[in-house]
Design a protein around this motif. Structure first.
Motif, PDB file in Angstrom:
ATOM      1  N   VAL A  10       0.857  -1.189   0.000  1.00 42.49           N
ATOM      2  CA  VAL A  10       0.000   0.000   0.000  1.00 42.49           C
ATOM      3  C   VAL A  10       0.885   1.228   0.000  1.00 42.49           C
ATOM      4  CG1 VAL A  10      -1.813   1.277   1.183  1.00 42.49           C
ATOM      5  CG2 VAL A  10      -1.818  -1.219   1.243  1.00 42.49           C
ATOM      6  N   LEU A  11       0.624   2.117  -0.944  1.00 43.90           N
ATOM      7  CA  LEU A  11       1.366   3.372  -1.080  1.00 43.90           C
ATOM      8  C   LEU A  11       0.454   4.519  -0.653  1.00 43.90           C
ATOM      9  CD1 LEU A  11       3.036   1.357  -2.686  1.00 43.90           C
ATOM     10  CD2 LEU A  11       3.253   3.046  -4.508  1.00 43.90           C
ATOM     11  N   PHE A  12       0.994   5.431   0.128  1.00 43.53           N
ATOM     12  CA  PHE A  12       0.200   6.522   0.673  1.00 43.53           C
ATOM     13  C   PHE A  12       0.711   7.890   0.233  1.00 43.53           C
ATOM     14  CE2 PHE A  12      -0.089   3.100   3.806  1.00 43.53           C
ATOM     15  CZ  PHE A  12      -1.447   3.076   4.128  1.00 43.53           C
ATOM     16  N   ASP A  13      -0.207   8.741  -0.184  1.00 42.36           N
ATOM     17  CA  ASP A  13       0.069  10.167  -0.153  1.00 42.36           C
ATOM     18  C   ASP A  13       0.141  10.546   1.324  1.00 42.36           C
ATOM     19  OD1 ASP A  13       0.129  12.955  -1.045  1.00 42.36           O
ATOM     20  OD2 ASP A  13      -1.895  13.046  -0.219  1.00 42.36           O
ATOM     21  N   VAL A  14       0.703  11.693   1.630  1.00 43.20           N
ATOM     22  CA  VAL A  14       0.857  12.079   3.038  1.00 43.20           C
ATOM     23  C   VAL A  14      -0.132  13.164   3.450  1.00 43.20           C
ATOM     24  CG1 VAL A  14       2.432  13.027   4.769  1.00 43.20           C
ATOM     25  CG2 VAL A  14       3.282  11.390   3.077  1.00 43.20           C
ATOM     26  N   ASP A  15       0.038  14.366   2.907  1.00 37.62           N
ATOM     27  CA  ASP A  15      -0.791  15.495   3.331  1.00 37.62           C
ATOM     28  C   ASP A  15      -2.224  15.338   2.841  1.00 37.62           C
ATOM     29  OD1 ASP A  15       1.267  17.157   4.633  1.00 37.62           O
ATOM     30  OD2 ASP A  15       2.155  17.152   2.632  1.00 37.62           O
ATOM     31  N   GLY A  16      -3.147  15.283   3.792  1.00 38.17           N
ATOM     32  CA  GLY A  16      -4.545  15.110   3.462  1.00 38.17           C
ATOM     33  C   GLY A  16      -4.983  13.660   3.447  1.00 38.17           C
ATOM     34  N   THR A  17      -4.010  12.737   3.402  1.00 43.15           N
ATOM     35  CA  THR A  17      -4.328  11.310   3.399  1.00 43.15           C
ATOM     36  C   THR A  17      -3.943  10.659   4.722  1.00 43.15           C
ATOM     37  OG1 THR A  17      -4.003  11.168   1.001  1.00 43.15           O
ATOM     38  CG2 THR A  17      -3.945   9.113   2.228  1.00 43.15           C
ATOM     39  N   LEU A  18      -2.703  10.888   5.164  1.00 40.41           N
ATOM     40  CA  LEU A  18      -2.255  10.358   6.446  1.00 40.41           C
ATOM     41  C   LEU A  18      -2.335  11.391   7.564  1.00 40.41           C
ATOM     42  CD1 LEU A  18       0.912   8.297   5.411  1.00 40.41           C
ATOM     43  CD2 LEU A  18      -1.295   7.391   6.165  1.00 40.41           C
ATOM     44  N   ILE A  19      -1.971  12.640   7.227  1.00 37.31           N
ATOM     45  CA  ILE A  19      -2.029  13.695   8.248  1.00 37.31           C
ATOM     46  C   ILE A  19      -2.832  14.890   7.717  1.00 37.31           C
ATOM     47  CG2 ILE A  19       0.053  13.004   9.455  1.00 37.31           C
ATOM     48  CD1 ILE A  19       1.636  15.055   7.959  1.00 37.31           C
ATOM     49  N   ASP A  20      -3.536  15.522   8.624  1.00 37.26           N
ATOM     50  CA  ASP A  20      -4.502  16.563   8.267  1.00 37.26           C
ATOM     51  C   ASP A  20      -3.816  17.928   8.181  1.00 37.26           C
ATOM     52  OD1 ASP A  20      -6.834  17.825   7.677  1.00 37.26           O
ATOM     53  OD2 ASP A  20      -7.705  17.673   9.677  1.00 37.26           O
ATOM     54  N   THR A  21      -3.103  18.156   7.066  1.00 32.01           N
ATOM     55  CA  THR A  21      -2.356  19.399   6.913  1.00 32.01           C
ATOM     56  C   THR A  21      -2.797  20.225   5.707  1.00 32.01           C
ATOM     57  OG1 THR A  21      -0.715  18.034   5.765  1.00 32.01           O
ATOM     58  CG2 THR A  21      -0.230  18.643   8.043  1.00 32.01           C
ATOM     59  N   GLU A  22      -3.691  19.696   4.874  1.00 32.23           N
ATOM     60  CA  GLU A  22      -4.022  20.383   3.627  1.00 32.23           C
ATOM     61  C   GLU A  22      -4.659  21.754   3.841  1.00 32.23           C
ATOM     62  OE1 GLU A  22      -3.268  20.171   0.617  1.00 32.23           O
ATOM     63  OE2 GLU A  22      -2.196  18.288   0.714  1.00 32.23           O
ATOM     64  N   ARG A  23      -5.535  21.879   4.817  1.00 36.20           N
ATOM     65  CA  ARG A  23      -6.178  23.176   5.053  1.00 36.20           C
ATOM     66  C   ARG A  23      -5.162  24.207   5.534  1.00 36.20           C
ATOM     67  NH1 ARG A  23      -9.242  19.048   5.792  1.00 36.20           N
ATOM     68  NH2 ARG A  23     -11.387  18.989   5.011  1.00 36.20           N
ATOM     69  N   MET A  24      -4.189  23.735   6.292  1.00 27.87           N
ATOM     70  CA  MET A  24      -3.098  24.603   6.729  1.00 27.87           C
ATOM     71  C   MET A  24      -2.310  25.112   5.517  1.00 27.87           C
ATOM     72  SD  MET A  24       0.170  23.625   9.181  1.00 27.87           S
ATOM     73  CE  MET A  24      -0.880  22.793  10.363  1.00 27.87           C
ATOM     74  N   TYR A  25      -2.012  24.206   4.583  1.00 28.14           N
ATOM     75  CA  TYR A  25      -1.268  24.589   3.389  1.00 28.14           C
ATOM     76  C   TYR A  25      -2.063  25.557   2.514  1.00 28.14           C
ATOM     77  CZ  TYR A  25       2.074  20.817   4.330  1.00 28.14           C
ATOM     78  OH  TYR A  25       3.023  20.024   4.892  1.00 28.14           O
TER      79      TYR A  25
END
Length: 225
Positions: A10-25
């Motif tokens: 299983v391959l993961f994107d990080v921001d927005g998938t594993l950790i909730d940082t997209e709104r911050m960005y």
């Protein structure tokens, strides 16, 4: 496209998938642009998420003549890192089901990798802060490939480092560019909605649209049955 295949990784994107940082960005992008004399609406910013720098620069320059993409991008990075450093509890950024899924993958012998458009330095810093630095067999970042998403390079490199075939990989993504990249790589993409709603194109090429990472074990078992 995902039927009749054996998932081994299983391959993961990080921001927005594993950790909730997209709104911050997203907010950091807006503030960085304002400091450079540009006002950006959320709808346009969402279209540029997780996209290769060269492609993103072209998009910004077409819409905002005179826009200094790399200067504004660096300012956005500085703003984001300041906010990240000020977080009282970075572990609270875990996306729903992340810990449960990573444990399940370990218990059932699946390989795990992350494939993020960010740099290795920031990726490692954030992983250490949220407590997942040693949770993956392979970590691939945008500065390790010539082309980032929506090109497939980053996922293909992750599969190669894991020692698995592209068709043996399930990809968890929350961005349109990421889904396109996984599909182009010949992998099985699933779209987990965060800031962006699934488009008709996403519905066409994504195998499933789970509500959270908690649904991934069932999807893998379904594919491997």
């Amino acid at each position: 496209m995902c039927d009749k295949r054996k998932i081994k990784a299983v391959l993961f994107d990080v921001d927005g998938t594993l950790i909730d940082t997209e709104r911050m960005y997203m907010e950091a992008w807006r503030q960085a642009a304002i400091r450079q004399g540009f006002k950006m609406d959320e709808e346009y910013l969402l279209k540029t998420r997780a996209i290769d720098h060269k492609v993103c620069e072209e998009m910004f320059n077409e819409c905002y003549p005179g826009f200094d993409y790399y200067k504004t991008w660096q300012l956005r990075v500085d703003i984001t890192e300041k906010w990240f450093d000020e977080l009282e509890n970075p572990v609270s950024l875990h996306k729903k089901g992340m810990t449960e899924l990573l444990n399940w993958l370990d218990e059932n012998g699946y390989k795990k990798a992350t494939a993020s458009s960010t740099t290795r330095e920031r990726n490692d810093k954030h992983f250490k802060a949220v407590g997942i630095f040693d949770s993956f067999d392979v970590t691939i970042t945008g500065d390790m490939v010539e082309r980032s998403k929506p090109f497939p390079d980053i996922f293909l490199l992750a599969a190669d480092k894991l020692g698995v075939k592209p068709e043996e990989c399930l990809v968890c993504e929350d961005s349109l560019a990421g889904i396109e990249a996984a599909y182009a790589a010949g992998m099985c993409p699933v779209f987990i909605e965060d800031c962006v709603k699934p488009t008709d194109r996403v519905r066409e090429i994504a195998y499933r649209l789970p509500k959270s990472l908690l649904e991934i074990p069932q999807i893998i078992e379904e594919l491997n049955s």
